[in-house]
Write a protein that holds these residues in place. Structure first.
Motif, PDB file in Angstrom:
ATOM      1  N   GLU A 147       4.455   2.290  -6.035  1.00 50.82           N
ATOM      2  CA  GLU A 147       3.654   3.516  -6.097  1.00 50.82           C
ATOM      3  C   GLU A 147       4.182   4.576  -5.128  1.00 50.82           C
ATOM      4  OE1 GLU A 147      -0.746   1.886  -7.413  1.00 50.82           O
ATOM      5  OE2 GLU A 147      -0.038   1.439  -5.387  1.00 50.82           O
ATOM      6  N   ASN A 150       7.331   6.008  -6.756  1.00 50.81           N
ATOM      7  CA  ASN A 150       7.091   6.729  -8.006  1.00 50.81           C
ATOM      8  C   ASN A 150       6.255   7.990  -7.839  1.00 50.81           C
ATOM      9  OD1 ASN A 150       8.502   4.841  -9.605  1.00 50.81           O
ATOM     10  ND2 ASN A 150       6.702   3.513  -9.739  1.00 50.81           N
ATOM     11  N   THR A 151       5.496   8.113  -6.734  1.00 52.15           N
ATOM     12  CA  THR A 151       4.536   9.216  -6.638  1.00 52.15           C
ATOM     13  C   THR A 151       4.738  10.129  -5.446  1.00 52.15           C
ATOM     14  OG1 THR A 151       2.905   7.920  -5.372  1.00 52.15           O
ATOM     15  CG2 THR A 151       2.789   7.790  -7.781  1.00 52.15           C
ATOM     16  N   TYR A 152       5.419   9.696  -4.402  1.00 50.65           N
ATOM     17  CA  TYR A 152       5.565  10.552  -3.221  1.00 50.65           C
ATOM     18  C   TYR A 152       6.495  11.725  -3.520  1.00 50.65           C
ATOM     19  CZ  TYR A 152       3.273   7.570   0.298  1.00 50.65           C
ATOM     20  OH  TYR A 152       2.373   6.852   1.048  1.00 50.65           O
TER      21      TYR A 152
END
Length: 324
Positions: A147, A150-152
């Motif tokens: 996560e 993939n998201t930062y």
């Protein structure tokens, strides 16, 4: 999957165990005493402390429920003298208060990832085996490493790799990560290892160790908030030490060790202005340093236990009550 031999802890070798016992012994021996193992893991250090000091009460903390379960089995013979608590080490003061224990006579930190976590294929801590990109020490809460990747925002990923992994090629790696995640999200550690092999220059791979080492370290520290927790844990631990109590910290990379060094050095320094000829009452050092700098493991121990290669040990004794 772990074998039973792994699960019961017999293959686990506690790092610097003889030195840890030696440093803590003067604060514990020959009387009822309380020691906090702030990073219980598989309980190797704790078992040895309980065996060496028959009047000792142990408080063992770990954020990993599996570690608490396995350590509990290992410490069954000492069940009447142990309190095993699901907590992060920055909660030391709260845990002691809840147990009705006003102070600790010894506190041990064995920082970083535990043998249990490294050896568990499904936890995603190791770059040498393919697994889900998880890296949570407490698998019941918080974001996974996948996560984070993939998201930062790219800038945050660069900062994490530079600060927590001391990675020279952070910008280059993050650029490759963003291109890859735009096509498909990361889910497995092998996907990240493959990308790192391609992103890190070949010359660095030949001289700088495994190209995934620093990135995996940085992600693990971010996922678990390790440095933030340690920043709160050190003053909480020192504030919980009785006079004559001792703290021992085993750190495995420079970021942790620098933090420990600063905290202990501050406690061992006088607060009397340098231009005064005498020590002001209540302004003297609160701690006495017990190690000369950071002590490494011996060559023999590193040969027997390769995970001790990067350890740095620092210790101190409280010599005066905490200043108000």
């Amino acid at each position: 999957m772990h074998t039973e031999q792994e699960n019961d802890g017999r293959r686990h070798v506690p790092v610097m165990l003889p030195r840890v016992l030696e440093l803590l012994a003067p604060a514990l021996e020959g009387r009822p005493a309380v020691v906090v193992d702030a990073t219980l893991g598989l309980g190797g250090h704790s078992a040895a402390l309980l065996a060496a000091h028959p009047q000792l009460t142990l408080v063992g903390l770990d954020r990993d429920p599996q570690a608490l379960e396995l350590a509990g089995r290992r410490l069954t013979a000492y069940a009447g003298r142990t309190h095993l608590v699901h907590a992060v080490y920055d909660q030391i003061a709260d845990v002691l208060a809840e147990l009705g224990l006003p102070r600790a006579d010894g506190i041990l930190f064995d920082l970083g990832v535990s043998s249990l976590q490294l050896d568990a294929d499904e936890r995603g801590f190791s770059y040498s085996r393919d697994s889900d990109l998880d890296m949570r020490m407490d698998p019941t809460r918080g974001p996974t490493a996948a996560e984070v990747l993939n998201t930062y925002a790219p800038g945050d990923l660069v900062r994490i790799l530079r600060e927590y992994g001391e990675e020279r090629f952070a910008t280059r790696i993050v650029s490759a990560v963003v291109k890859r995640r735009d096509k498909a999200p990361f889910t497995r550690s092998a996907e990240l290892v493959e990308l790192l092999y391609a992103a890190v220059p070949a010359a660095s791979r030949r001289t700088g160790g495994h190209p995934a080492k620093r990135t995996f370290q940085a992600l693990r520290i971010e996922v678990n908030g390790e440095l933030e927790a340690l920043r709160g844990a050190l003053p909480a631990a020192l504030g919980s030490l009785s006079v004559g109590g001792r703290i021992v910290v085993l750190a495995y990379h420079s970021l942790e060790d620098r933090m420990v060094k600063r905290e202990l050095a501050a406690g061992a320094a006088s607060r009397t202005p340098v231009d005064l000829p005498v020590e002001l009452p209540g302004h003297g050092p609160e701690l006495r340093l017990l190690t000369r700098g950071a002590e490494p493991a011996t060559d023999d121990e590193i040969q027997d236990n390769p995970r001790a290669a990067s350890v740095r040990c620092r210790a101190a004794e409280r010599i005066r009550e905490v200043a108000a």
